[in-house]
Motif scaffolding. Structure first.
Motif, PDB file in Angstrom:
ATOM      1  N   SER A  39       0.823  -1.195   0.000  1.00 22.84           N
ATOM      2  CA  SER A  39       0.000   0.000   0.000  1.00 22.84           C
ATOM      3  C   SER A  39       0.854   1.239   0.000  1.00 22.84           C
ATOM      4  O   SER A  39       1.914   1.265   0.560  1.00 22.84           O
ATOM      5  N   LYS A  41      -0.918   3.873   0.297  1.00 22.19           N
ATOM      6  CA  LYS A  41      -1.330   2.451   0.425  1.00 22.19           C
ATOM      7  C   LYS A  41      -1.391   1.783  -0.985  1.00 22.19           C
ATOM      8  O   LYS A  41      -1.611   2.436  -1.950  1.00 22.19           O
ATOM      9  N   LEU A 264      -7.355  -4.194   6.958  1.00 24.43           N
ATOM     10  CA  LEU A 264      -6.803  -4.800   5.752  1.00 24.43           C
ATOM     11  C   LEU A 264      -7.958  -5.308   4.898  1.00 24.43           C
ATOM     12  O   LEU A 264      -8.760  -6.121   5.344  1.00 24.43           O
ATOM     13  N   SER A 292      -5.396  -7.797  -2.115  1.00 21.40           N
ATOM     14  CA  SER A 292      -5.396  -7.310  -0.733  1.00 21.40           C
ATOM     15  C   SER A 292      -4.615  -6.015  -0.596  1.00 21.40           C
ATOM     16  O   SER A 292      -3.678  -5.754  -1.346  1.00 21.40           O
ATOM     17  N   THR A 293      -5.017  -5.190   0.373  1.00 20.70           N
ATOM     18  CA  THR A 293      -4.323  -3.940   0.677  1.00 20.70           C
ATOM     19  C   THR A 293      -4.636  -3.512   2.112  1.00 20.70           C
ATOM     20  O   THR A 293      -5.762  -3.739   2.566  1.00 20.70           O
ATOM     21  N   ALA A 295      -0.684  -4.380   1.768  1.00 19.66           N
ATOM     22  CA  ALA A 295       0.140  -5.575   1.901  1.00 19.66           C
ATOM     23  C   ALA A 295       1.456  -5.377   1.165  1.00 19.66           C
ATOM     24  O   ALA A 295       1.514  -4.649   0.168  1.00 19.66           O
ATOM     25  N   PRO A 306       1.007  -8.085   5.848  1.00 20.71           N
ATOM     26  CA  PRO A 306       0.426  -6.750   6.071  1.00 20.71           C
ATOM     27  C   PRO A 306       1.490  -5.657   6.097  1.00 20.71           C
ATOM     28  O   PRO A 306       2.609  -5.866   6.563  1.00 20.71           O
ATOM     29  N   THR A 348      -7.152   2.535   3.624  1.00 17.96           N
ATOM     30  CA  THR A 348      -8.280   1.674   3.973  1.00 17.96           C
ATOM     31  C   THR A 348      -9.004   2.175   5.201  1.00 17.96           C
ATOM     32  O   THR A 348     -10.028   1.633   5.577  1.00 17.96           O
TER      33      THR A 348
END
Length: 348
Positions: A39, A41, A264, A292-293, A295, A306, A348
């Protein structure tokens, strides 16, 4: 369904069908899409490369030097007599959504209150967020068959994205036992290949945080999205296709450090082809994976690493304008097939 010996024999037959030049070509194809996001992000699309199975969910383990069969989907397909070759299809990889231009101004999450002020605050909790459409007869399947397939798909999603042991990097037994036997054998053989091997890692089908990198800050996991079902014909069979498109949001922190809590966001998506064979209802997973973010992008495996506020800078810089991690609209996602990049994301 074939027994274990039959499956082993089929894997050995695959070796003879693929010459060394083609193996090199497939390794190169797999590695081109294997990396992605931290990220800024940033978003890490785990469906790209190692996170993607090509059309018809057709990957196979080949001998000792395992490769993903991305260019030859005819080599391993669900069996039913002699269905013939699987038609070539083009499955786009999961890419980050295009920028919306809107930053999400949510308060910093805490272990006691991780979702307040974020879009996830209004999401359902846990498996209740996996919303199923009404079942109806289609594709030669009865209404009862479709209803059963939808419930089993919800069970698969729950095991893949909510099972605590799997989330913490353990063996995804809950997910494996729900797979069709043929896919289960493949999944087990492809799980967590030895470091340094250019192999497809079936762990990309589930959400797993890299061991010792995260613990859940809250027992609450937020879920939002949709499941759709349509009639379909694949592999010469008629049936139904169940498609999933979800956001699953976790509150995680460094082990023993609740002050490092972050939200996350993962975006699982994929499809399940449902058909009847020899009197049994079969669910065959296709194009199943997630992004995913926030990460890390500079770790080349199928676990999520993460990216915390105090994490060291990622060795791979994200590219493109920041995208909205809470955007479910796949039509807005850029086609990054073959690109070895991290894609920037709003907070996020």
């Amino acid at each position: 369904m074939p027994n274990g010996d039959d499956l082993d024999a089929r894997f050995n037959e695959l070796v003879a069908q693929i010459d060394e030049d083609e193996r090199r070509r497939m390794r190169a194809a797999a590695s081109r899409g294997a990396r992605a996001p931290r990220s800024d992000k940033a978003t890490r699309p785990r469906r790209a490369g190692r996170g993607l199975l090509a059309a018809g969910l057709v990957a196979a383990v080949i001998g000792g030097a395992t490769v993903i069969v991305a260019a030859r989907p005819d080599l391993l397909t669900p069996q039913a007599g002699s269905p013939g070759p699987v038609p070539e299809e083009t499955q786009p990889v999961m890419a980050a959504p295009e920028a919306t231009g809107a930053e999400i101004a949510a308060p910093k999450p805490t272990a006691l209150d991780p979702f307040t002020g974020s879009p996830a605050e209004k999401y359902a909790e846990g498996a209740a967020g996996f919303v199923l459409p009404k079942a109806k007869a289609l594709g030669g399947l009865s209404k009862k068959d479709v209803a059963k397939a939808l419930e089993r798909t919800r069970e698969l999603m729950t095991a893949a994205f909510l099972d605590r042991k799997t989330l913490m990097g353990g063996k995804p037994k809950a997910f494996m036992k729900l797979l069709d036997r043929e896919q289960r054998v493949w999944f087990q053989k492809s799980l967590d290949p030895k470091k340094g091997k250019d192999d497809f890692d079936s762990r990309s089908w589930v959400i797993s945080f890299a061991p010792k990198t995260a613990e859940l800050s809250s027992d609450v996991i937020k879920v939002n999205g949709k499941t759709t079902v349509t009639k379909a014909k694949k592999y010469g069979r008629s049936g139904a296709e169940v498609k999933l498109n979800y956001l699953v949001v976790y509150a995680v922190n460094r082990p023993g450090q609740p002050a490092t809590t972050i939200r996350l966001v993962t975006h699982p998506a994929g499809s399940v082809f449902v058909y009847r064979e020899a009197g049994e209802l079969v669910l065959w997973l296709r194009d199943w994976g997630s992004s995913s973010t926030p990460a890390r992008c500079d770790v080349d495996d199928s676990f999520i690493h993460p990216y915390y506020d105090d994490s060291a800078p990622d060795a791979v810089n994200p590219s493109g304008p920041p995208s909205d991690p809470y955007d479910l609209d796949e039509e807005k996602r850029g086609k990054k097939d073959g690109e070895d990049k991290c894609w920037a994301s709003d907070p996020t």
